[in-house]
Design a protein around this motif. Structure first.
Motif, short mmCIF file in Angstrom:
data_model
loop_
_atom_site.label_atom_id
_atom_site.label_comp_id
_atom_site.label_asym_id
_atom_site.label_seq_id
_atom_site.Cartn_x
_atom_site.Cartn_y
_atom_site.Cartn_z
N GLY A 121 0.78 -1.22 0.00
CA GLY A 121 0.00 0.00 0.00
C GLY A 121 0.82 1.27 0.00
N ARG A 122 2.09 1.17 -0.36
CA ARG A 122 2.97 2.34 -0.31
C ARG A 122 3.04 3.09 -1.63
N LEU A 123 2.58 2.45 -2.69
CA LEU A 123 2.44 3.09 -3.99
C LEU A 123 1.50 2.24 -4.82
N SER A 124 1.16 2.73 -5.99
CA SER A 124 0.38 1.96 -6.97
C SER A 124 1.04 2.11 -8.31
N VAL A 125 1.00 1.08 -9.12
CA VAL A 125 1.58 1.20 -10.46
C VAL A 125 0.75 2.13 -11.33
N ALA A 126 -0.44 2.50 -10.85
CA ALA A 126 -1.26 3.48 -11.56
C ALA A 126 -0.90 4.91 -11.16
N ASP A 127 -0.06 5.08 -10.14
CA ASP A 127 0.38 6.42 -9.75
C ASP A 127 1.28 7.02 -10.83
N THR A 128 1.29 8.34 -10.89
CA THR A 128 2.17 8.98 -11.86
C THR A 128 3.59 9.10 -11.32
N VAL A 129 4.53 9.20 -12.22
CA VAL A 129 5.92 9.43 -11.84
C VAL A 129 6.05 10.75 -11.10
N GLU A 130 5.29 11.74 -11.53
CA GLU A 130 5.33 13.06 -10.90
C GLU A 130 4.99 13.00 -9.42
N ARG A 138 10.61 16.07 -16.98
CA ARG A 138 10.13 17.26 -17.68
C ARG A 138 11.18 17.67 -18.70
N GLY A 139 10.71 18.21 -19.79
CA GLY A 139 11.64 18.74 -20.78
C GLY A 139 11.50 18.09 -22.14
N HIS A 140 11.46 18.94 -23.18
CA HIS A 140 11.42 18.49 -24.57
C HIS A 140 10.25 17.54 -24.84
N GLY A 141 9.15 17.76 -24.13
CA GLY A 141 7.97 16.95 -24.37
C GLY A 141 7.73 15.88 -23.33
N HIS A 142 8.69 15.58 -22.49
CA HIS A 142 8.47 14.63 -21.39
C HIS A 142 7.60 15.28 -20.32
N ASP A 143 6.72 14.48 -19.73
CA ASP A 143 5.85 15.01 -18.68
C ASP A 143 5.48 13.88 -17.72
N GLY A 144 6.13 13.89 -16.55
CA GLY A 144 5.89 12.84 -15.57
C GLY A 144 4.49 12.81 -15.01
N ARG A 145 3.71 13.86 -15.25
CA ARG A 145 2.32 13.87 -14.81
C ARG A 145 1.46 12.95 -15.65
N ARG A 146 1.96 12.57 -16.81
CA ARG A 146 1.18 11.73 -17.73
C ARG A 146 1.74 10.31 -17.86
N ILE A 147 2.74 10.01 -17.07
CA ILE A 147 3.39 8.69 -17.14
C ILE A 147 3.17 7.96 -15.82
N THR A 148 2.63 6.77 -15.88
CA THR A 148 2.44 5.98 -14.67
C THR A 148 3.67 5.09 -14.42
N ILE A 149 3.76 4.62 -13.18
CA ILE A 149 4.85 3.70 -12.85
C ILE A 149 4.74 2.44 -13.69
N GLY A 150 3.52 1.96 -13.91
CA GLY A 150 3.34 0.75 -14.72
C GLY A 150 3.89 0.91 -16.12
N ARG A 151 3.75 2.12 -16.69
CA ARG A 151 4.27 2.34 -18.05
C ARG A 151 5.80 2.36 -18.06
N LEU A 152 6.41 2.73 -16.95
CA LEU A 152 7.86 2.59 -16.87
C LEU A 152 8.26 1.12 -16.94
N LEU A 153 7.52 0.29 -16.21
CA LEU A 153 7.92 -1.10 -16.05
C LEU A 153 7.65 -1.95 -17.28
N ASP A 154 6.66 -1.58 -18.11
CA ASP A 154 6.42 -2.39 -19.31
C ASP A 154 6.90 -1.70 -20.59
N HIS A 155 7.67 -0.63 -20.43
CA HIS A 155 8.32 0.05 -21.56
C HIS A 155 7.33 0.71 -22.51
N THR A 156 6.25 1.24 -21.98
CA THR A 156 5.29 1.96 -22.81
C THR A 156 5.21 3.44 -22.45
N SER A 157 6.21 3.94 -21.71
CA SER A 157 6.18 5.34 -21.28
C SER A 157 6.60 6.31 -22.37
#
Length: 395
Positions: A121-130, A138-157
């Motif tokens: 219960g300390r995080l969720s893979v649906a939480d955002t990186v932000e 952030r920068g050059h189009g990156h936005d951690g507010r729109r990327i979930t932890i799950g997308r980091l782990l399955d390479h869809t970020s």
């Protein structure tokens, strides 16, 4: 030359090899109670039927590899096989307990810790990186507010892969690696490099093997726990499972003993075999910096796929896959890949590739049949040699 930077996926059971990036470096860096301690050597009568696997190891050596080491487990018990030599100078044969760099197999450990934190219960893979790393992505189009932890782990970020950065390429590709092998990098530096480039795509609209994703995942582990990611891997996985030969060396350059040597042939010096056994692995922090043995990785696979490290919900999340873009038989979960081999057998695991090593750790979903393999040279990565060993064992 390594999966740590792999940008595309290739089926392990086909000629053409494993996940290999477009260029050399990019191509690389491609429950304790449930698992009884395995004997150093197979018991009498165990390991029958691995002749084809041994033949595939020997074929890799005939193709020019210095040596290959493998460990398999099936209903007959443990089997250990090797071919060639662990050291071109001394001609020492392999020992079953030899250490080697695992490359990106380390990512499965990182994903496991993240999912354990979710189960607590300390995080969720649906939480955002932000939510955990405000302002970092952030920068050059990156936005951690729109990327979930799950997308980091399955390479869809869509996050840019720092190993594709020109600064990294200049210092770590080809023979230049020898002059820069002792340099120290931090995770923050590597993420900053990635943020100076545009993302590969909008989050959730594609698949791309980016090492930066797992650098960020490890940074989230540290933010949530207040401990280093290495300490969390040790406290949660390696110590409880008794993986005494598995280490995250930080900036340490030496392989613990016993160990053979590791060799590469650089793209700009293909006629020379270079010993690259020692180097500072911080360039691969949390994405490929682990050292282990075939026995330890086998025990980890058995515990993970056997349900000893994650509750059922998190295990379902880990094994929920997205296509990699190659074909329906290849898919990416959270820190695991699934491949359907030509014979119909489905295997789960990860592979690793960096200067001096090509490794794989795969098992059937029920963990009753497992294989761990290490090559002490990386130049067969664009061939089917590792896939031949996998296919020989499981088919």
């Amino acid at each position: 030359m390594a999966d740590a930077g792999a940008s595309c996926a290739r089926r392990p059971d086909r000629a053409g090899g494993w996940r290999t990036p477009r260029t050399t470096l990019a191509a690389l860096a491609t429950a304790a109670a449930l698992v009884a301690a395995a004997p150093a050597a197979p018991p009498a009568g165990a390991g029958a039927g691995h002749g084809r696997t041994q033949a595939a190891l020997e074929a890799a050596v005939r193709a020019g590899l210095p040596g290959a080491l493998a460990r398999a487990y099936d209903r007959h018990g443990v089997w250990q096989g090797s071919a060639g030599v662990s050291d071109l100078t001394t001609r020492r044969p392999y020992l079953p307990q030899d250490h080697f760099r695992t490359g990106s197999i380390a990512k499965t450990f990182v994903a496991t810790v993240v999912l354990q934190l979710e189960a607590e219960g300390r995080l969720s893979v649906a939480d955002t990186v932000e939510s955990y790393l405000p302002g970092v992505v952030r920068g050059h189009g990156h936005d951690g507010r729109r990327i979930t932890i799950g997308r980091l782990l399955d390479h869809t970020s869509g996050v840019f892969n720092y190993l594709d950065d020109p600064t990294v390429r200049e210092n770590a590709y080809g023979k230049a690696f020898l002059a820069h092998r002792d340099e120290t990098w931090t995770g923050e530096q590597l993420v900053h490099l990635a943020m100076t480039h545009a993302p590969n795509f909008r989050p959730g609209t594609g698949w791309y093997y980016s090492n930066t994703e797992y650098t960020l995942a490890a940074m989230i582990i540290e933010r949530v726990t207040g401990h280093t990611y290495a300490a969390e891997v040790a406290n949660r996985i390696t110590e409880p499972l008794g993986l005494h030969s598995t280490v995250l060396p930080g900036t340490g350059s030496r392989l613990p003993g016993p160990a053979g040597r590791a060799y590469t042939r650089f793209h700009d010096d293909p006629g020379t075999t270079h010993d690259v056994s020692g180097f500072n692995p911080s360039l691969l922090w949390a994405v490929g910096d682990m050292i282990s043995t075939t026995a330890d990785l086998d025990r980890f696979l058995a515990a993970l796929l056997g349900g000893g490290l994650l509750p059922p919900r998190q295990m379902r999340e880990m094994t929920t896959t997205v296509p990699t873009g190659e074909d329906p038989g290849s898919a990416s979960g959270l820190g695991l890949f699934r491949y359907r081999l030509h014979c119909g057998v489905e295997v789960w695991g990860h592979d690793g590739l960096f200067y001096g090593t090509q490794s794989i750790a795969y098992a059937t979903r029920d963990a009753r049949h497992r294989l761990v393999l290490d090559f002490n040279g990386d130049w067969l990565a664009r061939t089917g040699a590792a896939g031949d060993v996998l296919r020989a064992e499981f088919c």
